[in-house]
Design a protein around this motif. Structure first.
Motif, PDB file in Angstrom:
ATOM      1  N   GLY A 205      -9.904 -11.626   2.324  1.00 45.44           N
ATOM      2  CA  GLY A 205      -9.626 -10.389   1.601  1.00 45.44           C
ATOM      3  C   GLY A 205      -9.580  -9.188   2.526  1.00 45.44           C
ATOM      4  N   LEU A 206     -10.433  -9.183   3.541  1.00 45.82           N
ATOM      5  CA  LEU A 206     -10.423  -8.110   4.529  1.00 45.82           C
ATOM      6  C   LEU A 206      -9.076  -8.071   5.254  1.00 45.82           C
ATOM      7  CD1 LEU A 206     -12.433  -5.987   5.830  1.00 45.82           C
ATOM      8  CD2 LEU A 206     -12.772  -7.683   7.626  1.00 45.82           C
ATOM      9  N   VAL A 207      -8.561  -9.249   5.597  1.00 46.60           N
ATOM     10  CA  VAL A 207      -7.243  -9.339   6.231  1.00 46.60           C
ATOM     11  C   VAL A 207      -6.162  -8.880   5.253  1.00 46.60           C
ATOM     12  CG1 VAL A 207      -5.565 -10.896   7.308  1.00 46.60           C
ATOM     13  CG2 VAL A 207      -8.019 -11.217   7.737  1.00 46.60           C
ATOM     14  N   ASN A 208      -6.267  -9.300   4.011  1.00 50.03           N
ATOM     15  CA  ASN A 208      -5.330  -8.908   2.959  1.00 50.03           C
ATOM     16  C   ASN A 208      -5.274  -7.384   2.830  1.00 50.03           C
ATOM     17  OD1 ASN A 208      -3.614  -9.040   0.741  1.00 50.03           O
ATOM     18  ND2 ASN A 208      -5.100  -9.981  -0.631  1.00 50.03           N
ATOM     19  N   LEU A 209      -6.450  -6.757   2.811  1.00 50.76           N
ATOM     20  CA  LEU A 209      -6.529  -5.306   2.674  1.00 50.76           C
ATOM     21  C   LEU A 209      -5.938  -4.613   3.908  1.00 50.76           C
ATOM     22  CD1 LEU A 209      -7.508  -2.791   1.151  1.00 50.76           C
ATOM     23  CD2 LEU A 209      -9.778  -3.151   2.177  1.00 50.76           C
ATOM     24  N   TYR A 210      -6.262  -5.101   5.082  1.00 51.70           N
ATOM     25  CA  TYR A 210      -5.750  -4.524   6.333  1.00 51.70           C
ATOM     26  C   TYR A 210      -4.218  -4.554   6.362  1.00 51.70           C
ATOM     27  CZ  TYR A 210      -4.708  -4.351  11.379  1.00 51.70           C
ATOM     28  OH  TYR A 210      -4.184  -4.051  12.611  1.00 51.70           O
ATOM     29  N   ARG A 211      -3.645  -5.694   5.993  1.00 55.14           N
ATOM     30  CA  ARG A 211      -2.176  -5.809   5.992  1.00 55.14           C
ATOM     31  C   ARG A 211      -1.556  -4.895   4.947  1.00 55.14           C
ATOM     32  NH1 ARG A 211      -1.994 -12.453   6.348  1.00 55.14           N
ATOM     33  NH2 ARG A 211      -2.382 -12.601   8.618  1.00 55.14           N
ATOM     34  N   ALA A 212      -2.214  -4.765   3.799  1.00 53.78           N
ATOM     35  CA  ALA A 212      -1.684  -3.905   2.741  1.00 53.78           C
ATOM     36  C   ALA A 212      -1.664  -2.449   3.179  1.00 53.78           C
ATOM     37  CB  ALA A 212      -2.508  -4.074   1.468  1.00 53.78           C
ATOM     38  N   ASP A 238      -8.706   1.496  16.160  1.00 56.41           N
ATOM     39  CA  ASP A 238      -7.503   1.311  15.344  1.00 56.41           C
ATOM     40  C   ASP A 238      -7.695   2.011  14.004  1.00 56.41           C
ATOM     41  OD1 ASP A 238      -4.922  -0.648  14.983  1.00 56.41           O
ATOM     42  OD2 ASP A 238      -6.015  -0.419  13.103  1.00 56.41           O
ATOM     43  N   PRO A 239      -6.926   3.059  13.716  1.00 54.39           N
ATOM     44  CA  PRO A 239      -7.109   3.810  12.457  1.00 54.39           C
ATOM     45  C   PRO A 239      -6.936   2.960  11.207  1.00 54.39           C
ATOM     46  CG  PRO A 239      -5.720   5.027  13.998  1.00 54.39           C
ATOM     47  CD  PRO A 239      -5.890   3.658  14.571  1.00 54.39           C
ATOM     48  N   VAL A 240      -6.017   1.997  11.244  1.00 52.32           N
ATOM     49  CA  VAL A 240      -5.823   1.134  10.073  1.00 52.32           C
ATOM     50  C   VAL A 240      -7.072   0.289   9.845  1.00 52.32           C
ATOM     51  CG1 VAL A 240      -4.435  -0.715   9.053  1.00 52.32           C
ATOM     52  CG2 VAL A 240      -3.323   1.101  10.371  1.00 52.32           C
ATOM     53  N   ALA A 241      -7.665  -0.235  10.915  1.00 53.52           N
ATOM     54  CA  ALA A 241      -8.882  -1.035  10.788  1.00 53.52           C
ATOM     55  C   ALA A 241     -10.058  -0.182  10.312  1.00 53.52           C
ATOM     56  CB  ALA A 241      -9.218  -1.702  12.121  1.00 53.52           C
ATOM     57  N   VAL A 242     -10.118   1.059  10.791  1.00 57.33           N
ATOM     58  CA  VAL A 242     -11.181   1.970  10.334  1.00 57.33           C
ATOM     59  C   VAL A 242     -11.071   2.202   8.831  1.00 57.33           C
ATOM     60  CG1 VAL A 242     -12.082   4.325  10.463  1.00 57.33           C
ATOM     61  CG2 VAL A 242     -11.447   3.115  12.567  1.00 57.33           C
ATOM     62  N   GLU A 243      -9.848   2.497   8.371  1.00 60.56           N
ATOM     63  CA  GLU A 243      -9.662   2.711   6.930  1.00 60.56           C
ATOM     64  C   GLU A 243      -9.922   1.434   6.144  1.00 60.56           C
ATOM     65  OE1 GLU A 243      -6.606   4.660   3.649  1.00 60.56           O
ATOM     66  OE2 GLU A 243      -5.800   4.053   5.602  1.00 60.56           O
ATOM     67  N   THR A 244      -9.580   0.292   6.731  1.00 60.40           N
ATOM     68  CA  THR A 244      -9.844  -0.987   6.059  1.00 60.40           C
ATOM     69  C   THR A 244     -11.330  -1.150   5.779  1.00 60.40           C
ATOM     70  OG1 THR A 244      -7.931  -2.050   7.109  1.00 60.40           O
ATOM     71  CG2 THR A 244      -9.644  -3.486   6.254  1.00 60.40           C
ATOM     72  N   LEU A 245     -12.165  -0.883   6.769  1.00 59.72           N
ATOM     73  CA  LEU A 245     -13.609  -1.010   6.555  1.00 59.72           C
ATOM     74  C   LEU A 245     -14.113   0.016   5.555  1.00 59.72           C
ATOM     75  CD1 LEU A 245     -15.237  -1.818  10.027  1.00 59.72           C
ATOM     76  CD2 LEU A 245     -14.466  -3.375   8.234  1.00 59.72           C
ATOM     77  N   ASP A 246     -13.591   1.239   5.642  1.00 60.70           N
ATOM     78  CA  ASP A 246     -14.019   2.276   4.698  1.00 60.70           C
ATOM     79  C   ASP A 246     -13.668   1.893   3.259  1.00 60.70           C
ATOM     80  OD1 ASP A 246     -15.158   3.920   6.590  1.00 60.70           O
ATOM     81  OD2 ASP A 246     -13.414   5.240   6.797  1.00 60.70           O
ATOM     82  N   LEU A 247     -12.456   1.380   3.055  1.00 64.63           N
ATOM     83  CA  LEU A 247     -12.063   0.987   1.703  1.00 64.63           C
ATOM     84  C   LEU A 247     -12.783  -0.288   1.270  1.00 64.63           C
ATOM     85  CD1 LEU A 247      -8.236   1.788   1.627  1.00 64.63           C
ATOM     86  CD2 LEU A 247     -10.083   2.960   0.410  1.00 64.63           C
ATOM     87  N   PHE A 248     -13.030  -1.187   2.210  1.00 61.94           N
ATOM     88  CA  PHE A 248     -13.766  -2.413   1.896  1.00 61.94           C
ATOM     89  C   PHE A 248     -15.135  -2.059   1.312  1.00 61.94           C
ATOM     90  CE2 PHE A 248     -16.498  -6.023   2.823  1.00 61.94           C
ATOM     91  CZ  PHE A 248     -15.696  -7.126   2.582  1.00 61.94           C
ATOM     92  N   VAL A 249     -15.872  -1.160   1.978  1.00 60.88           N
ATOM     93  CA  VAL A 249     -17.208  -0.811   1.468  1.00 60.88           C
ATOM     94  C   VAL A 249     -17.104   0.034   0.207  1.00 60.88           C
ATOM     95  CG1 VAL A 249     -18.268  -1.023   3.756  1.00 60.88           C
ATOM     96  CG2 VAL A 249     -17.504   1.231   2.961  1.00 60.88           C
ATOM     97  N   THR A 250     -16.028   0.800   0.062  1.00 59.44           N
ATOM     98  CA  THR A 250     -15.831   1.564  -1.175  1.00 59.44           C
ATOM     99  C   THR A 250     -15.636   0.624  -2.357  1.00 59.44           C
ATOM    100  OG1 THR A 250     -14.847   3.452  -0.015  1.00 59.44           O
ATOM    101  CG2 THR A 250     -14.318   3.206  -2.360  1.00 59.44           C
TER     102      THR A 250
END
Length: 342
Positions: A205-212, A238-250
């Protein structure tokens, strides 16, 4: 289920305990009710065709101890004499195990029941508070674990007994709320037309979110694995990876808050598994807590509920060991999930 007496509930030692997930399986043997579990190296489920082969080769062939009982926690619903794992090709057949391994008493429960038991079996040294609150000693608890999949369970206290409540809450719907969510969600990979929590809140899912996120912004998805994305997000390269983690925890905070409301978990919310342990800094950056508390009209109630990351590397085994030592302390429903011979 209430056992009629302690003898009915008791397991015969030594007890083999096992936590079988989609990727890894962890085993230990409990010699008696006072002993610490004797652990064995972690087993990769892909390395063995069957669970029986894994137990024989990785455990029984490496010790002279012969277990008389077994308590196994498996990643999937427990139903019938053939138990399929959700994210692994193994099938647990307790009756067959009894014949081939000489075990006379087997209990099989859901893996997150074991994690729920661990939330009361572990000491404070194995719990890292990521969001403060007031923990009620006998308050209900919720355990969530983003890993190969997304596991979830509740734990409620009544009549001096802890009752784990298994479920498949990782498959509930997860939807967009913000303008940014609406930009990203059309690019989330779906299962039969819907986005479940597990489509975002687990390793794949983390990969799914990152790609999205990358698709939504017209950028290249540089990284391919959860570990790469997590590392790039934590380091900030990597800004996309940073946002991925932020949205993941959100999103994890939103779901954890929903489950806390359902169980009124004044005993706390407990995050378990390797992903949670690796992203503690992101879990503490305020986005998880903000999403967790954003439950109008109950923000004040939510502010009082603490969240912990379980840091013990073999937490489920600790929960299983606590149950094996004193089954009467826990209201583990064993009807249809316990196989005995003689």
């Amino acid at each position: 289920m209430h056992f009629r007496n302690e003898n009915d509930a008791a397991l015969r030692f030594p007890v083999l305990i096992g936590d079988i997930g989609g990727t890894n399986a962890r085993f230990a043997i409990l010699l008696d009710s006072n002993a610490e579990p004797k652990t064995f190296p972690v087993v990769q489920t892909a390395d063995y065709e069957t669970i029986d082969e894994a137990i024989q080769s990785a455990i029984l062939d490496r010790t002279s101890i012969l277990p008389r009982s077994a308590v196994l926690a498996v990643a999937g619903p427990v139903d019938g004499d053939e138990i399929d794992l959700t994210n692994c090709g193994w099938i647990v057949r307790p009756r067959q195990m009894m014949e081939t391994m000489g075990i006379s008493d087997i209990v099989v429960i859901n893996d997150f029941e074991a994690q729920a038991l661990a939330s009361v079996a572990l000491g404070d040294e194995h719990l890292e508070m990521v969001c403060p609150g007031r923990t009620e000693a006998t308050g209900s608890r919720v355990v969530l674990g983003p890993g190969t999949g997304l596991g979830m369970a509740g734990l409620v206290h009544a009549q001096h007994t802890w009752f784990p409540v298994p479920g498949e809450g990782g498959h509930v719907d997860l939807g967009p709320r913000t303008k940014r969510d609406l930009e990203i969600f059309p690019h989330i990979e779906r299962i039969e037309g819907r986005v479940s929590a597990e489509q975002i809140l687990c390793g794949r899912g983390l990969v799914n979110l990152y790609r999205a996120i990358a698709r939504a912004d017209g950028k290249d998805a540089t990284y391919e694995t959860p570990a790469e994305i997590t590392g790039a997000g934590l380091s900030g390269v990597d800004p996309v990876a940073v946002e991925t983690l932020d949205l993941f925890v959100t999103y994890l905070g939103r779901l954890a808050g929903d489950m806390a409301l359902i169980f009124m978990s004044r005993g706390g919310v407990y995050l378990t598994g390797g992903i949670a342990q690796k992203i503690v800094p992101t879990l503490k950056n305020g986005k998880f807590r903000a999403a967790f508390e954003d439950k109008a009209p109950h923000e004040a109630l939510m502010r009082d509920i603490p969240t912990y990351v379980i840091t013990h590397p073999m937490a489920a085994l600790s929960g299983l060991a606590a149950f094996a030592r004193t089954p009467v302390r826990f209201g583990v429903e064993t009807q249809g999930r316990r196989w005995r011979r003689g």
